[in-house]
Enzyme design. Structure first.
Site, PDB file in Angstrom:
ATOM      1  N   THR A 191     100.722  45.750  67.821  1.00 34.97           N
ATOM      2  CA  THR A 191      99.585  45.493  66.942  1.00 34.97           C
ATOM      3  C   THR A 191      98.278  45.437  67.710  1.00 34.97           C
ATOM      4  O   THR A 191      98.244  45.117  68.899  1.00 34.97           O
ATOM      5  CB  THR A 191      99.763  44.153  66.184  1.00 34.97           C
ATOM      6  OG1 THR A 191      99.918  43.093  67.135  1.00 34.97           O
ATOM      7  CG2 THR A 191     100.967  44.215  65.268  1.00 34.97           C
ATOM      8  N   ASN A 193      95.093  43.238  67.875  1.00 32.20           N
ATOM      9  CA  ASN A 193      94.813  41.849  67.509  1.00 32.20           C
ATOM     10  C   ASN A 193      93.312  41.586  67.486  1.00 32.20           C
ATOM     11  O   ASN A 193      92.586  41.994  68.388  1.00 32.20           O
ATOM     12  CB  ASN A 193      95.478  40.899  68.507  1.00 32.20           C
ATOM     13  CG  ASN A 193      96.987  41.084  68.568  1.00 32.20           C
ATOM     14  OD1 ASN A 193      97.604  41.451  67.579  1.00 32.20           O
ATOM     15  ND2 ASN A 193      97.574  40.847  69.729  1.00 32.20           N
ATOM     16  N   GLU A 239      96.478  40.686  63.012  1.00 35.46           N
ATOM     17  CA  GLU A 239      97.255  41.630  63.812  1.00 35.46           C
ATOM     18  C   GLU A 239      97.604  42.845  62.964  1.00 35.46           C
ATOM     19  O   GLU A 239      98.304  42.729  61.959  1.00 35.46           O
ATOM     20  CB  GLU A 239      98.536  40.960  64.314  1.00 35.46           C
ATOM     21  CG  GLU A 239      98.275  39.651  65.061  1.00 35.46           C
ATOM     22  CD  GLU A 239      99.556  38.905  65.381  1.00 35.46           C
ATOM     23  OE1 GLU A 239     100.242  39.283  66.343  1.00 35.46           O
ATOM     24  OE2 GLU A 239      99.869  37.935  64.649  1.00 35.46           O
TER      25      GLU A 239
END
Length: 304
Positions: A191, A193, A239
């Site tokens: 992900t 973030n 995220e």
């Protein structure tokens, strides 16, 4: 010149901004927005700042997409707050900015102790040689006035679709991509973030999103906003797992547009049920985004 805080640049604000654009075209004049930073409540009540729908850079981006030639961010400090209404008109609007026509909303107030009203501005304009348009409140399809506070409440419940209807575009956040604990990589969902300035504006949960990189490329994705209760229950992070993407995003300032709230944040009894749910979330987000269409030309410019 349109004047106001315009936090959110929502449909009510857009009515004021549209009126200013019409005047600029009629007068063949530059189209300028005068706004104030920081938000006045940040000065007067620093312990209770307003969660911003559109921090200054995002507000400027939206105003540019609406056709404004310039955004003047007037610093709102003790000196500005102490200006009388007539001094504000004389010093800021006339001497500093040379306004030819001013457009405000029906509830616009300015000057020390908020003594400047739209009626006062109309009278000052007549005396000082500039025109004034006062735009009435903009109501939604149900007859309720559209306001920034309503939109904040909707986002706080996760009602991003309702918020989008009031904004006229998908609510979009902008922030740098930061390092996290890299838990997503171990789950097969790496992900990007992002940490938000305020943790009390958006409901924690899972969202279908579009992610715009600094170079303008756009990716669909599924995002989790919250504290990761299955793992550490730590500080809130946004995220985003980008579909069909691999690469390094650290340090980029990106924009994420929220299209749908899929579910609330949950604590899972182990990794396997969490990953199974993430698979379902990703499939649902892909399906939703595949059929999404722009709500307006502004939405098309920001989220598509």
């Amino acid at each position: 010149m349109a004047i106001g805080n315009f936090d959110g640049v929502h449909r009510g604000h857009q009515a004021v901004l549209d009126a200013a654009r019409s005047e600029a075209v009629r007068r063949d004049a530059p189209l300028v927005c005068l706004t104030f930073e920081p938000h006045p409540r940040t000065l007067f009540r620093p312990d209770q700042p307003v969660p911003r729908l559109t921090p200054a850079p995002m507000k400027a981006r939206l105003l540019s997409a609406l056709g404004f030639d310039a955004v003047v961010e007037h610093r709102f400090d003790r000196e500005t707050a102490s200006l009388s209404a007539d001094a504000f008109v004389a010093k800021v609007l006339v001497d500093e900015l040379g306004a030819r026509h001013v457009v405000v909303g029906f509830d616009f107030q300015f000057g020390a102790y908020r003594t400047g009203t739209p009626a006062f501005l109309v009278a000052e304009g007549a005396a000082r040689g500039f025109g004034v348009t006062v735009v009435e409140g903009f109501a939604d399809e149900g007859g309720a006035i559209v306001s920034s506070s309503r939109i904040r409440s909707d986002l706080g419940r996760g009602d991003v679709a309702v918020a989008a209807g009031l904004l006229g575009y998908r609510w979009t956040v902008e922030a740098p991509v930061v390092h996290g604990q890299k838990l997503g990589r171990t789950l097969g969902y790496p992900t990007a973030n992002m940490a938000f300035a305020s943790d009390d504006l958006l409901a924690h949960g899972i969202y279908a999103v579009k992610f715009r990189r600094a170079d303008g490329t756009l990716h669909g994705g599924v995002a989790s906003y919250g504290r990761r209760p299955t793992f550490d229950n730590g500080a809130a992070l946004f995220e985003t797992y980008l579909f069909d993407f691999s690469g390094d995003l650290y340090g980029e300032t990106a924009e994420v547009s929220l299209f749908a709230y899929l579910r609330g944040e949950e604590k899972f009894d182990g990794i396997a049920p969490l990953v199974a749910q993430m698979d379902r979330d990703a499939a649902e987000a892909r399906a939703f985004l595949a059929h999404a269409t722009p709500l307006s030309p502004l939405d098309a410019a920001i989220a598509f």
